[in-house]
Scaffold this active site. Sequence first.
Site, PDB file in Angstrom:
ATOM      1  N   ASN B 389     -16.294 -25.319  -2.544  1.00 47.34           N
ATOM      2  CA  ASN B 389     -15.553 -24.759  -1.382  1.00 47.34           C
ATOM      3  C   ASN B 389     -15.185 -23.068  -1.491  1.00 47.34           C
ATOM      4  OD1 ASN B 389     -13.929 -24.109   0.771  1.00 47.34           O
ATOM      5  ND2 ASN B 389     -12.584 -25.884   0.624  1.00 47.34           N
ATOM      6  N   ASP B 390     -14.328 -22.730  -2.428  1.00 48.55           N
ATOM      7  CA  ASP B 390     -14.135 -21.527  -2.709  1.00 48.55           C
ATOM      8  C   ASP B 390     -15.115 -20.521  -3.050  1.00 48.55           C
ATOM      9  OD1 ASP B 390     -11.456 -22.119  -2.129  1.00 48.55           O
ATOM     10  OD2 ASP B 390     -10.772 -22.640  -4.121  1.00 48.55           O
ATOM     11  N   VAL B 391     -16.033 -21.180  -3.673  1.00 53.35           N
ATOM     12  CA  VAL B 391     -17.181 -20.337  -4.465  1.00 53.35           C
ATOM     13  C   VAL B 391     -18.167 -20.073  -3.381  1.00 53.35           C
ATOM     14  CG1 VAL B 391     -17.042 -21.263  -6.721  1.00 53.35           C
ATOM     15  CG2 VAL B 391     -18.673 -22.449  -5.184  1.00 53.35           C
ATOM     16  N   VAL B 392     -18.189 -20.680  -2.278  1.00 52.15           N
ATOM     17  CA  VAL B 392     -18.848 -20.359  -1.117  1.00 52.15           C
ATOM     18  C   VAL B 392     -18.475 -20.027   0.280  1.00 52.15           C
ATOM     19  CG1 VAL B 392     -20.683 -22.263  -1.564  1.00 52.15           C
ATOM     20  CG2 VAL B 392     -18.815 -22.639  -0.025  1.00 52.15           C
ATOM     21  N   ASN B 393     -17.109 -19.284   0.010  1.00 47.77           N
ATOM     22  CA  ASN B 393     -16.305 -18.989   1.088  1.00 47.77           C
ATOM     23  C   ASN B 393     -16.609 -17.493   1.171  1.00 47.77           C
ATOM     24  OD1 ASN B 393     -14.189 -18.254   2.988  1.00 47.77           O
ATOM     25  ND2 ASN B 393     -12.723 -19.116   1.927  1.00 47.77           N
TER      26      ASN B 393
END
Lengths: 89, 463
Positions: B389-393
């Site tokens: 999630n956060d690593v592709v935001n």
Amino acid sequence: MDINILTVFILAIFIGFEVITKVPPTLHTPLMSGSNAISGISIVGAIIASQVSGEIGTWLGLIAVIFATINVVGGFMVTDRMLKMFKRR
Amino acid sequence: MEYANLAYVLAAVLFIVGLKRLSHPKTARNGNLIASVGMLIAIVATLVAYEALDYKLIAIGIIIGSIIGAVFAIKVKMTGMPQMVAIFNGFGGGASALVAAAEFYANAAPKVAGGEQETFLLSTIALSVLVGTLTFTGSFIAFCKLQGLISGRPIVFPGHKLLNAVIAILLIGFAVGMVVVPVNMMWYFIGIAVFSALLGITIVIPIGGADMPVVISLLNSYSGVAAAATGFVLLNNGLIISGALVGASGLILTNIMCKGMNRSLANVIFGAVGLEQQGATGAQKQMNIKSYSTEEAAMIFDAAEKIIIVPGYGLAVAQAQHAVRELADYLEGKGKKVLYAIHPVAGRMPGHMNVLLAEANVPYEQLKDLDEINPEFEDCDIALILGANDVVNPAARHDKSSPIYGMPILDVDKARTVIINKRTMNPGFAGIPNELFGYDNAIMVFGDAKQMLSDLLKDLKEL
């Protein structure tokens, strides 16, 4: 204080940095568990501590031996288990 | 004794050679073996060289420890590796602290009582007990969080930072007291042990699950520092060198993890990212989300030529590593190109995803780092995001108000189609809404990763 042991310590840190910077991200978990097994070297200190007489020292030594052995045996075994899985195509 | 020292030098050399061989998957297993031989040499040499050892006691300790360690090592699932590494770090730190404590009771205290000046010995004992105990309790808390025994969310209470500061000051006070004022030495010693145990808990407890890779690396480093400090206590080169190697290794990993999140170590330790307040950044924009079934997604996969799979912690939770490999095998069998994009902080510890995928027999050449994979997204048909999630935001690239602004991310939004698998629409661990889900080229496929992947594979075969 003995300056020699400080020299050894500092040089070892430099070697550590040199060697470990080259480990690729793929192997970072085995690196952690493997280096963790190496930090189980305190087993040597634990064995020496069992030499000291006196009730408290002996018991502390025994628990230290158990902890350090878990670290060494478990660490090397689990690292081997992981590394066995890394295969080429 | 001389022989023992020679043996320690040999052991240290074998550790270094072993670590050096860890720099390639082909030689790594052999390197681990070499390091373990080094350890065996160090242990045997100690048993032989020192006199008046209590062999019965040592044997009991080694047998118990070996059984526990072996059972752990054999039983642990690859998804449970982060907590396993955490608890082993703890045992290492604990062992170092105990050795220093034994030395204190047996040698240091009597010597000082006899009127000798033992400044160096006492300072190193204080350092070893402090770092070792802190590593022990801190690792235990990390273990409980990763195992789900306590909440993985940050646990913070009012005055948390103040409490940490007070404990730190007390610890310095006790350490100085123990070295300088030999009268109440025993109480100072106990104070160090108790308050460093407490500090280990209060430092780790506010750290959220997504920041665990940093904490585990740091505790790894501490376990090395503790061993080195114990080496200074015993004036033992074997411990000093090995401890320094591990300390350096943990520090390098900590640094890589911090860079992977574009945050300073201080921010990770004291920032408690993942609290509710962080989720409230700005008014949430209404997003248009397209939700597809696996049948519909299968048609996109059928037409695709190049697919990049982006695994995250959700993959580990769903134990979907084998399912993803089966899907990838099928796609490759159809002549499509499949790669995996591994973010440095994906998962709960450095290299977590790599180990999981290796377990599922994914060849390591297919796993690409951030720098290597990012240019590949532009001509890629599908970026399949599994539990990341956060690593592709994309907010990390442009939204200055986002807590993850500046964090290097995987440029999945540049792919022609982004297929995101999540269980629900809940935001990721850091509680940050992900604008990627509303992008025009983004498609959500809800469901458990393992189930979704096997359904997708079934639908692909039926096309």
